[in-house]
Motif scaffolding. Structure first.
Motif, PDB file in Angstrom:
ATOM      1  N   UNK A 138       0.826  -1.222   0.000  1.00  0.00           N
ATOM      2  CA  UNK A 138       0.000   0.000   0.000  1.00  0.00           C
ATOM      3  C   UNK A 138       0.853   1.262   0.000  1.00  0.00           C
ATOM      4  N   UNK A 139       0.416   2.245  -0.747  1.00  0.00           N
ATOM      5  CA  UNK A 139       1.170   3.497  -0.865  1.00  0.00           C
ATOM      6  C   UNK A 139       1.308   4.188   0.487  1.00  0.00           C
ATOM      7  N   UNK A 140       0.260   4.166   1.282  1.00  0.00           N
ATOM      8  CA  UNK A 140       0.305   4.823   2.595  1.00  0.00           C
ATOM      9  C   UNK A 140       1.341   4.159   3.493  1.00  0.00           C
ATOM     10  N   UNK A 185      15.083  -1.974   7.617  1.00  0.00           N
ATOM     11  CA  UNK A 185      13.676  -1.987   8.041  1.00  0.00           C
ATOM     12  C   UNK A 185      12.716  -1.450   6.990  1.00  0.00           C
ATOM     13  N   UNK A 186      13.177  -0.516   6.164  1.00  0.00           N
ATOM     14  CA  UNK A 186      12.275   0.100   5.182  1.00  0.00           C
ATOM     15  C   UNK A 186      12.479  -0.422   3.766  1.00  0.00           C
ATOM     16  N   UNK A 187      13.618  -1.037   3.503  1.00  0.00           N
ATOM     17  CA  UNK A 187      13.918  -1.520   2.167  1.00  0.00           C
ATOM     18  C   UNK A 187      12.862  -2.442   1.579  1.00  0.00           C
ATOM     19  N   UNK A 188      12.427  -3.471   2.317  1.00  0.00           N
ATOM     20  CA  UNK A 188      11.435  -4.390   1.759  1.00  0.00           C
ATOM     21  C   UNK A 188      10.058  -3.757   1.531  1.00  0.00           C
ATOM     22  N   UNK A 189       9.796  -2.630   2.175  1.00  0.00           N
ATOM     23  CA  UNK A 189       8.472  -2.000   2.078  1.00  0.00           C
ATOM     24  C   UNK A 189       8.449  -0.888   1.034  1.00  0.00           C
ATOM     25  N   UNK A 190       9.376   0.064   1.163  1.00  0.00           N
ATOM     26  CA  UNK A 190       9.359   1.248   0.295  1.00  0.00           C
ATOM     27  C   UNK A 190      10.604   1.396  -0.577  1.00  0.00           C
ATOM     28  N   UNK A 210       5.919   5.115 -10.547  1.00  0.00           N
ATOM     29  CA  UNK A 210       4.923   4.496  -9.681  1.00  0.00           C
ATOM     30  C   UNK A 210       5.084   4.992  -8.239  1.00  0.00           C
ATOM     31  N   UNK A 211       4.059   5.664  -7.723  1.00  0.00           N
ATOM     32  CA  UNK A 211       4.098   6.151  -6.343  1.00  0.00           C
ATOM     33  C   UNK A 211       5.219   7.128  -6.072  1.00  0.00           C
ATOM     34  N   UNK A 212       5.671   7.834  -7.106  1.00  0.00           N
ATOM     35  CA  UNK A 212       6.851   8.685  -6.930  1.00  0.00           C
ATOM     36  C   UNK A 212       6.645   9.773  -5.879  1.00  0.00           C
ATOM     37  N   UNK A 213       5.428  10.278  -5.763  1.00  0.00           N
ATOM     38  CA  UNK A 213       5.176  11.355  -4.802  1.00  0.00           C
ATOM     39  C   UNK A 213       5.530  10.948  -3.377  1.00  0.00           C
TER      40      UNK A 213
END
Length: 241
Positions: A138-140, A185-190, A210-213
């Motif tokens: 999810x983008x959020x 911690x954030x690599x696999x998600x974002x 994709x989701x660049x913002x």
């Protein structure tokens, strides 16, 4: 007219102009090397020919070690920001002149773009080995991870670079460790960008937005919040906040 021409020569050759050029060029080189090394590890780890040879922990270490190397190599020249949100946040709290912000932004983005172009020419990049950043879920969720990861990074940077109580010689190691933890911690998600320039370079070269913002809003908000929070606990004197 002759006086104006002489003044122009003096200005162009002045130590101030040379120093500005050195700082901007150092940021360009640093941004290039950061994106090239970090994104190269991503390509090598995900490419069909070399899949898994780097491993995910290896990718995290490459990003962290590269930041540490560049901080010690370029920190005394340009501050080794290598990231628009770091430049912007330091400028907000008067740790960096605002007039230099646009020049740093341009050099950081250009460095990322050139590094991405180099990787594009060197490797056959497909969807699996894409070295840019895009939300894995999810983008959020990715937005929150980018915000928190950048918060941690900026909080640490402020701690080791703006507080005289910190041990300055270890600053590069600490910042590199913060980047390593963030990528874990954030690599696999974002994708753990924490850096709009790092995301923009590959996006422009590969034409993937994709989701660049997320990689603009998350890092900028996270960095400002991180700098703000540390500013509340940073040692002050009677003349400064």
């Amino acid at each position: 007219m002759e006086i104006l021409e002489n003044d122009s020569r003096i200005l162009c050759g002045s130590p101030t102009v040379v120093e500005v050029f050195q700082k901007v060029f150092a940021e360009l080189i640093g941004s290039y090397l950061l994106v090239f090394a970090g994104c190269c590890s991503v390509v090598l780890n995900n490419s069909e020919k070399t899949k898994g040879q780097i491993t995910f922990p290896g990718v995290c270490i490459v990003w962290g070690f590269t930041v540490t190397i560049l901080v010690y190599s370029l920190g005394h020249v340009s501050g080794a920001h290598l990231n628009p949100v770091v430049t912007f946040s330091l400028a907000i709290y008067r740790r960096f002149p605002f007039k230099m912000v646009p020049l740093y932004f341009i050099s950081q983005i250009l460095g990322s773009f050139l590094a991405s172009g180099t990787l594009y020419l060197l490797f056959e990049v497909d969807d699996n080995s894409y070295f840019g950043t895009r939300p894995a879920g999810p983008v959020v969720q990715s937005l929150v991870f980018e915000l928190l990861a950048t918060f941690i990074l900026m909080f640490v940077i402020c701690a080791v670079s703006t507080d005289k109580r910190a041990i300055g010689k270890l600053g590069g190691v600490v910042v590199g460790m913060a980047v390593t933890v963030d990528v874990f911690i954030a690599g696999p998600v974002s994708g753990a960008s924490m850096n709009p320039a790092r995301s923009l370079g590959p996006a422009l070269v590969m034409n993937v937005y994709t989701g660049f913002w997320v990689y603009i809003v998350g890092p900028f908000v996270g960095a400002v919040l991180g700098a703000t929070c540390y500013n509340f606990i940073r040692e002050t004197d009677s003349n400064t906040l």
